[in-house]
Design a protein around this motif. Structure first.
Motif, PDB file in Angstrom:
ATOM      1  N   LEU A 251       0.834  -1.210   0.000  1.00 29.65           N
ATOM      2  CA  LEU A 251       0.000   0.000   0.000  1.00 29.65           C
ATOM      3  C   LEU A 251       0.864   1.252   0.000  1.00 29.65           C
ATOM      4  O   LEU A 251       0.575   2.216  -0.716  1.00 29.65           O
ATOM      5  CB  LEU A 251      -0.920  -0.017   1.217  1.00 29.65           C
ATOM      6  CG  LEU A 251      -1.834   1.211   1.369  1.00 29.65           C
ATOM      7  CD1 LEU A 251      -2.727   1.385   0.132  1.00 29.65           C
ATOM      8  CD2 LEU A 251      -2.684   1.102   2.629  1.00 29.65           C
ATOM      9  N   THR A 252       1.921   1.245   0.784  1.00 27.31           N
ATOM     10  CA  THR A 252       2.842   2.392   0.794  1.00 27.31           C
ATOM     11  C   THR A 252       3.403   2.643  -0.599  1.00 27.31           C
ATOM     12  O   THR A 252       3.452   3.782  -1.090  1.00 27.31           O
ATOM     13  CB  THR A 252       3.991   2.138   1.783  1.00 27.31           C
ATOM     14  OG1 THR A 252       3.454   1.924   3.087  1.00 27.31           O
ATOM     15  CG2 THR A 252       4.952   3.315   1.803  1.00 27.31           C
ATOM     16  N   ARG A 253       3.853   1.567  -1.250  1.00 25.97           N
ATOM     17  CA  ARG A 253       4.436   1.675  -2.585  1.00 25.97           C
ATOM     18  C   ARG A 253       3.398   2.194  -3.597  1.00 25.97           C
ATOM     19  O   ARG A 253       3.705   3.045  -4.432  1.00 25.97           O
ATOM     20  CB  ARG A 253       4.965   0.303  -3.002  1.00 25.97           C
ATOM     21  CG  ARG A 253       5.758   0.303  -4.293  1.00 25.97           C
ATOM     22  CD  ARG A 253       6.555  -0.975  -4.445  1.00 25.97           C
ATOM     23  NE  ARG A 253       5.719  -2.169  -4.400  1.00 25.97           N
ATOM     24  CZ  ARG A 253       5.796  -3.114  -3.448  1.00 25.97           C
ATOM     25  NH1 ARG A 253       6.669  -3.018  -2.457  1.00 25.97           N
ATOM     26  NH2 ARG A 253       5.008  -4.184  -3.481  1.00 25.97           N
ATOM     27  N   ALA A 254       2.163   1.694  -3.500  1.00 23.69           N
ATOM     28  CA  ALA A 254       1.125   2.113  -4.444  1.00 23.69           C
ATOM     29  C   ALA A 254       0.773   3.582  -4.270  1.00 23.69           C
ATOM     30  O   ALA A 254       0.628   4.336  -5.249  1.00 23.69           O
ATOM     31  CB  ALA A 254      -0.124   1.245  -4.261  1.00 23.69           C
ATOM     32  N   LEU A 255       0.643   4.026  -3.007  1.00 29.43           N
ATOM     33  CA  LEU A 255       0.318   5.438  -2.770  1.00 29.43           C
ATOM     34  C   LEU A 255       1.472   6.348  -3.198  1.00 29.43           C
ATOM     35  O   LEU A 255       1.256   7.421  -3.776  1.00 29.43           O
ATOM     36  CB  LEU A 255       0.004   5.651  -1.287  1.00 29.43           C
ATOM     37  CG  LEU A 255      -1.344   5.105  -0.803  1.00 29.43           C
ATOM     38  CD1 LEU A 255      -1.439   5.183   0.716  1.00 29.43           C
ATOM     39  CD2 LEU A 255      -2.492   5.885  -1.442  1.00 29.43           C
TER      40      LEU A 255
END
Length: 453
Positions: A26-30
């Motif tokens: 999720l961190t990478r996607a955001l």
């Protein structure tokens, strides 16, 4: 300034594929959608509980991703407020160049606009609020063909009372251009293929007639208005602006009015009256419509574009009875705008606005004419523009030199099929009162430079 609430990041597609635990994905996607600019600076992210429910993750996964991106400078959070995007592409871009020296603000003397600074915002807002609060639910459906009955009735009363029109019914359009296009298509369908138009005149309407399949022939205008005796054979329709001819500013004389109506009866023709600038007359009360003299021969066109604002997109047309079934009544402007204008009329707000505008325009016209000094002006009895004659000076050169000085004016030849005596058209409707002196000075300078060059 109120910040937009439309930049919420609730519906952005996130690519959660790839290796690693959920909070890292999720961190990478955001981080990716922020760096790509999909989420711009200031965009609000969903609360952690909401995003957790949407993604089917635990709330811990969301808070871990948010905290990591806050630490990296991509997000910012304050207690009691949404988490928002802090990073933008400009953060890593090259240093910005120093701003160039500001150019002088443009003073717009081109015709066609009313005083947008004095749009009656409060009274219009009151009319809109009244409609939203009191209109039955059914009014929020599709607009009625021909216009809302309430506006049609109120507007017909206004035209009878203030413009001397004889109308039992009036239809609503989005403006004069829209109404004229409908009439032109009906003329063509009825077998009328040739329409006369004032020369010079508003070329936009000529193009509308041409697109409808009509042949447009110019008829000269003099100090008494349209030269009725020069309407060519074969024309059975004529477009006129009798209250204040555009662009010369002449008013159709009583003798010409009578001659025009006689012509229409002789050829079994129709007069299309554009009630342009009709509400603003400064040497006497506004002259009534030609339509009121023979409603069986005259189509009356009007709008609020020069009285309130073209942004409202409201106009009207009144038809002779025999043309009612031939003119397509659809589409019409949004019903809520129509109802707001009806309320505006019913409460007397439109009449009060016109009276105040008339005083303001007259004072501004007087100030402009005075500032222009001995320069020869004409067409000042009515309307929102005047004509400045330029004997011996190239009008196009004056327009060019004025533009360099930050002043916009219009070449009279822009409204002619054939160039004639040079002149420029000066619209003062949307001219700020404090700019009148500056505008006149810059124009006089441009004329002087053009005459010497």
């Amino acid at each position: 300034m109120t910040k937009s609430q439309t930049n919420l990041a609730w519906d952005v597609l996130l690519d959660l594929s790839g290796p690693g635990p959920r909070h890292e994905r999720l961190t990478r996607a955001l981080r990716t959608v922020i760096r790509e600019g999909t989420l711009g600076s200031g965009a609000a992210l969903p609360p952690s509980r909401t995003l957790a429910a949407d993604l089917g993750f635990s709330r811990w996964v969301i808070t871990q991703a948010y905290e990591q991106l806050i630490a990296e400078g991509y997000l910012a959070a304050r207690t009691g407020s949404a988490t928002v995007v802090r990073w933008s592409t400009s953060s890593t871009g090259p240093a910005k160049a120093l701003p160039r020296k500001a150019t002088p603000p443009e003073i717009d003397l081109a015709p066609g606009l009313p005083d947008l600074r004095h749009f009656p915002r409060q009274r219009w807002a009151e009319a809109v609020r009244e409609v939203l609060a009191n209109a039955p639910h059914g009014e929020f459906g599709y607009p009625v063909p021909g216009g809302h009955p309430r506006l049609r009735a109120v507007l017909a009363d206004h035209l009878r009372r203030c413009r001397g029109a004889v109308v039992e019914d009036v239809r609503i359009s989005s403006g004069v251009t829209d109404g004229f296009g409908r009439v032109c298509r009906a003329l063509r369908a009825a077998g009328i293929t040739r329409i006369a138009a004032e020369e010079p005149g508003w070329l936009t309407l000529r193009r509308v007639a041409t697109r409808a399949g009509l042949e447009v022939v110019g008829v000269p205008v003099d100090e008494d208005g349209l030269r009725v005796d020069e309407i060519p054979a074969g024309a059975r329709a004529v477009l006129v602006t009798p209250a204040h001819q555009f662009p010369t500013g002449t008013v159709l004389s009583p003798a010409r009015r009578a001659g025009l109506l006689s012509w229409a009866r002789d050829v079994d023709g129709v007069i299309v009256e554009d009630d342009y600038d009709a509400e603003f007359r400064y040497d006497r009360r506004p002259v009534g419509t030609v339509q009121g003299m023979d409603p069986a021969r005259v189509v009356l066109l009007g709008s609020v574009s020069k009285t309130l604002s073209p942004a409202l997109g409201l106009g009207w047309y009144a038809l002779p009875p025999q043309w009612t079934e031939l003119v397509d009544p659809s589409p019409t402007p949004p019903a809520l705008e129509q109802l707001a204008f009806a309320a505006f009329l019913e409460h007397g707000s439109y009449d009060r606005h016109l009276r105040a505008a008339r005083r303001r325009y007259r004072a501004r016209r007087d100030a402009l004419v005075c500032a222009l000094g001995p320069l020869p002006v004409s067409g000042i009895a009515a309307g929102l523009h005047l004509v400045l004659d330029l004997p011996g000076v190239r009008a196009a050169e004056v327009v060019r030199r004025a533009a360099v000085k930050g002043l916009r004016v219009a070449d009279l030849d822009d409204y002619r099929a054939t160039p004639r005596t040079p002149g420029i058209v000066l619209g003062y409707g949307n001219l700020a009162d404090g700019s009148v002196g500056t505008a006149a000075r810059l124009l006089i300078e441009a004329i002087g430079e053009a005459s010497r060059g």
